[in-house]
Design a protein around this motif. Structure first.
Motif, short mmCIF file in Angstrom:
data_model
loop_
_atom_site.label_atom_id
_atom_site.label_comp_id
_atom_site.label_asym_id
_atom_site.label_seq_id
_atom_site.Cartn_x
_atom_site.Cartn_y
_atom_site.Cartn_z
N GLN A 19 0.82 -1.21 0.00
CA GLN A 19 0.00 0.00 0.00
C GLN A 19 0.86 1.26 0.00
O GLN A 19 0.56 2.24 -0.70
N ALA A 20 1.96 1.25 0.79
CA ALA A 20 2.83 2.42 0.86
C ALA A 20 3.52 2.68 -0.47
O ALA A 20 3.63 3.83 -0.92
N ARG A 21 3.98 1.61 -1.12
CA ARG A 21 4.63 1.79 -2.43
C ARG A 21 3.64 2.32 -3.46
O ARG A 21 3.99 3.17 -4.29
N ARG A 22 2.41 1.82 -3.43
CA ARG A 22 1.41 2.32 -4.37
C ARG A 22 1.08 3.78 -4.11
O ARG A 22 0.88 4.57 -5.04
N ALA A 23 1.03 4.15 -2.83
CA ALA A 23 0.66 5.52 -2.47
C ALA A 23 1.69 6.53 -2.96
O ALA A 23 1.33 7.65 -3.35
N ILE A 24 2.97 6.15 -2.92
CA ILE A 24 4.01 7.11 -3.33
C ILE A 24 4.55 6.82 -4.73
O ILE A 24 5.43 7.54 -5.22
N GLY A 25 4.03 5.75 -5.36
CA GLY A 25 4.43 5.43 -6.72
C GLY A 25 5.83 4.89 -6.85
O GLY A 25 6.50 5.13 -7.86
N THR A 26 6.29 4.15 -5.85
CA THR A 26 7.64 3.59 -5.86
C THR A 26 7.56 2.08 -5.99
O THR A 26 7.00 1.42 -5.11
N PRO A 27 8.11 1.49 -7.05
CA PRO A 27 8.08 0.03 -7.20
C PRO A 27 9.11 -0.64 -6.29
O PRO A 27 10.05 0.00 -5.83
N ALA A 28 8.94 -1.92 -6.07
CA ALA A 28 9.88 -2.67 -5.23
C ALA A 28 11.14 -3.03 -5.98
O ALA A 28 12.15 -3.34 -5.37
N VAL A 29 11.07 -3.03 -7.33
CA VAL A 29 12.25 -3.41 -8.10
C VAL A 29 13.35 -2.40 -7.88
O VAL A 29 13.12 -1.24 -7.59
N GLY A 30 14.58 -2.86 -8.03
CA GLY A 30 15.73 -1.97 -7.81
C GLY A 30 16.43 -2.26 -6.50
O GLY A 30 17.58 -1.88 -6.33
N MET A 31 15.76 -2.91 -5.56
CA MET A 31 16.40 -3.29 -4.31
C MET A 31 17.18 -4.58 -4.54
O MET A 31 16.65 -5.55 -5.09
N VAL A 32 18.44 -4.58 -4.10
CA VAL A 32 19.33 -5.68 -4.48
C VAL A 32 19.50 -6.73 -3.38
O VAL A 32 20.04 -7.80 -3.64
N LEU A 33 19.06 -6.44 -2.16
CA LEU A 33 19.21 -7.41 -1.08
C LEU A 33 18.31 -7.04 0.09
O LEU A 33 17.73 -5.95 0.13
N THR A 34 18.21 -7.97 1.04
CA THR A 34 17.54 -7.71 2.31
C THR A 34 18.60 -7.67 3.40
O THR A 34 19.39 -8.61 3.54
N LEU A 35 18.62 -6.58 4.15
CA LEU A 35 19.55 -6.45 5.27
C LEU A 35 18.76 -6.57 6.57
O LEU A 35 17.89 -5.75 6.86
N VAL A 36 19.05 -7.61 7.34
CA VAL A 36 18.39 -7.85 8.62
C VAL A 36 19.32 -7.38 9.73
O VAL A 36 20.46 -7.87 9.84
N VAL A 113 10.46 -12.84 10.41
CA VAL A 113 11.31 -12.20 9.40
C VAL A 113 11.21 -12.91 8.05
O VAL A 113 11.20 -12.27 6.99
N LEU A 114 11.12 -14.22 8.05
CA LEU A 114 11.16 -15.00 6.81
C LEU A 114 10.14 -14.53 5.76
O LEU A 114 10.49 -14.36 4.59
N PRO A 115 8.86 -14.28 6.11
CA PRO A 115 7.90 -13.83 5.08
C PRO A 115 8.18 -12.42 4.57
O PRO A 115 7.60 -12.01 3.54
N LEU A 116 9.04 -11.67 5.24
CA LEU A 116 9.31 -10.29 4.85
C LEU A 116 10.54 -10.14 3.97
O LEU A 116 10.84 -9.04 3.51
N LEU A 117 11.26 -11.22 3.72
CA LEU A 117 12.46 -11.15 2.89
C LEU A 117 12.09 -10.91 1.43
O LEU A 117 11.08 -11.42 0.94
N LEU A 118 12.92 -10.14 0.73
CA LEU A 118 12.69 -9.94 -0.70
C LEU A 118 12.86 -11.27 -1.43
O LEU A 118 13.82 -12.00 -1.18
N PRO A 119 11.95 -11.60 -2.34
CA PRO A 119 12.10 -12.87 -3.08
C PRO A 119 13.28 -12.82 -4.04
O PRO A 119 13.56 -11.79 -4.66
N ASP A 120 13.98 -13.95 -4.14
CA ASP A 120 15.08 -14.10 -5.10
C ASP A 120 16.17 -13.04 -4.93
O ASP A 120 16.77 -12.59 -5.91
N ALA A 121 16.41 -12.62 -3.70
CA ALA A 121 17.46 -11.64 -3.42
C ALA A 121 18.28 -12.13 -2.24
O ALA A 121 17.76 -12.79 -1.34
N PRO A 122 19.59 -11.84 -2.24
CA PRO A 122 20.42 -12.29 -1.12
C PRO A 122 20.02 -11.63 0.19
O PRO A 122 19.43 -10.54 0.21
N VAL A 123 20.36 -12.30 1.29
CA VAL A 123 20.04 -11.82 2.64
C VAL A 123 21.34 -11.66 3.42
O VAL A 123 22.18 -12.56 3.43
N VAL A 124 21.50 -10.51 4.04
CA VAL A 124 22.65 -10.24 4.91
C VAL A 124 22.12 -9.96 6.30
O VAL A 124 21.19 -9.15 6.47
#
Length: 343
Positions: A19-36, A113-124
């Motif tokens: 919802q937040a991404r739609r509200a500000i018009g920012t796609p999720a693509v472009g993020m290269v990893l998940t940092l926990v 945390v597991l359901p919140l990880l970006l799909p197909d992206a490395p995790v640090v």
């Protein structure tokens, strides 16, 4: 954009992100990893600030895990998840989720945390303070391709470094190691200019400083010579001296900013060698996600040395002259090469 969620679930947090991404018009693509980031309330602000600055180079989804298990049996029995979702200008170049886990839920953080990880992206996974004794088998650490600790932030820095050495697994690293990258690069470059046989070496720096210990271990491992350890008032590492047949090679940094490189037969050179911020260290570690073989070799070489120092009381570093780091017997005294310092 900021969304506060109380007594929530991972599913609702994911919906809030969409919802937040739609509200500000920012796609999720472009993020290269998940940092926990696994931290406490007191360290969360500084850790999030450092991660936000590092995300300018590495756009990522930042997940901050703050555990609040409670002190009384009643508090520990109550499981609740509160969250803050930050997207847009407030989250830098990516997006941020701050999770506060109360009660029994704090013992099962990986399930949130597991359901919140970006799909197909490395995790640090990064522990800014007091990392687990064995990061690779930690429930949250097992989610990551890379696991970053910081021995310098522990109550017993050399003891924490000994734990890192004894439990190393591919993907582990420590910011104490990252801090010596400029030192290793400068020394390798100096020895590439002058191919002289090195007979011994010495490292000078603060007590309780794991980076000084790692630099001494790296020199002993790579050069196959005995490396002495001298305690100084700092800041951090203050000097490295390499004794050669033609004279001494010395890299001296008394103020934490500017170093002087002295080499036989050459004029002294001033080189920038400032102590770096946490955000710079983190950005360096995020540049590559494969195992660091030189770090592995160094900590493997230093397992017995570090454990012996801790068991013998050497972790306090009270003596002005530390015990020398013994050389690996099978290694010849050969110069360090630039390729060996690559990270």
């Amino acid at each position: 954009m900021k969304i506060d969620l109380t007594d929530t679930t991972s599913s609702r947090i994911n919906n809030a992100l969409i919802q937040a991404r739609r509200a500000i018009g920012t796609p999720a693509v472009g993020m290269v990893l998940t940092l926990v980031i696994v931290t406490d309330e007191g360290s969360a602000y500084d850790a999030l600030k450092a991660a936000g600055e590092a995300s300018r180079e590495h756009p990522s989804r930042i997940i901050v895990v703050i555990k609040r298990p409670g002190r009384s049996p009643r508090d520990r029995a109550l499981a609740r998840l509160d969250a803050e979702v930050l997207v847009g200008a407030e989250a830098g170049t990516g997006e941020t989720v701050v999770l506060r886990m109360h009660g029994e839920l704090a013992n099962h953080a990986e399930s949130v945390v597991l359901p919140l990880l970006l799909p197909d992206a490395p995790v640090v996974v990064w522990w800014p303070e007091n990392g687990p004794k064995n990061p690779a088998v930690d429930p949250l650490g097992s989610l990551g391709q890379r696991r970053i600790t910081d021995a310098a932030a522990a109550e017993d820095p050399v003891g924490a470094l000994a734990d890192r050495a004894a439990t190393y697994a591919p993907g582990d690293t420590d910011l104490a190691w990252t801090r010596i990258t400029p030192w290793r690069s400068m020394l390798a470059a100096a020895l590439d200019q002058r191919h002289s046989k090195i007979t011994s070496a010495g490292v000078e720096g603060e007590a309780y400083n794991p980076s000084t210990e790692l630099l001494a271990l790296w020199l002993a491992d790579r050069l196959g010579v005995e490396v002495s350890r001298k305690v100084t008032d700092g800041p951090g590492i203050t000097a490295v001296r390499l004794l050669t047949a033609d004279g001494d090679v010395c890299l001296d940094r008394p103020d934490g900013r500017l170093a002087v490189l002295e080499m036989p037969g050459q004029p002294d050179r001033h080189v920038a060698l400032k102590r770096r911020e946490t955000s710079e260290l983190l950005a360096e570690e995020l540049r590559r996600l494969d195992p660091d073989d030189i770090y592995r070799s160094t900590v493997a070489f230093g397992v017995k040395h570090l454990v012996d120092r801790v068991q013998g009381g050497g972790a306090k570093g009270g003596d002005k002259e530390g015990a020398p780091v013994a050389a690996k017997k099978a290694s010849p005294a050969t110069p360090v090469r630039k390729a060996e310092t690559a990270k």
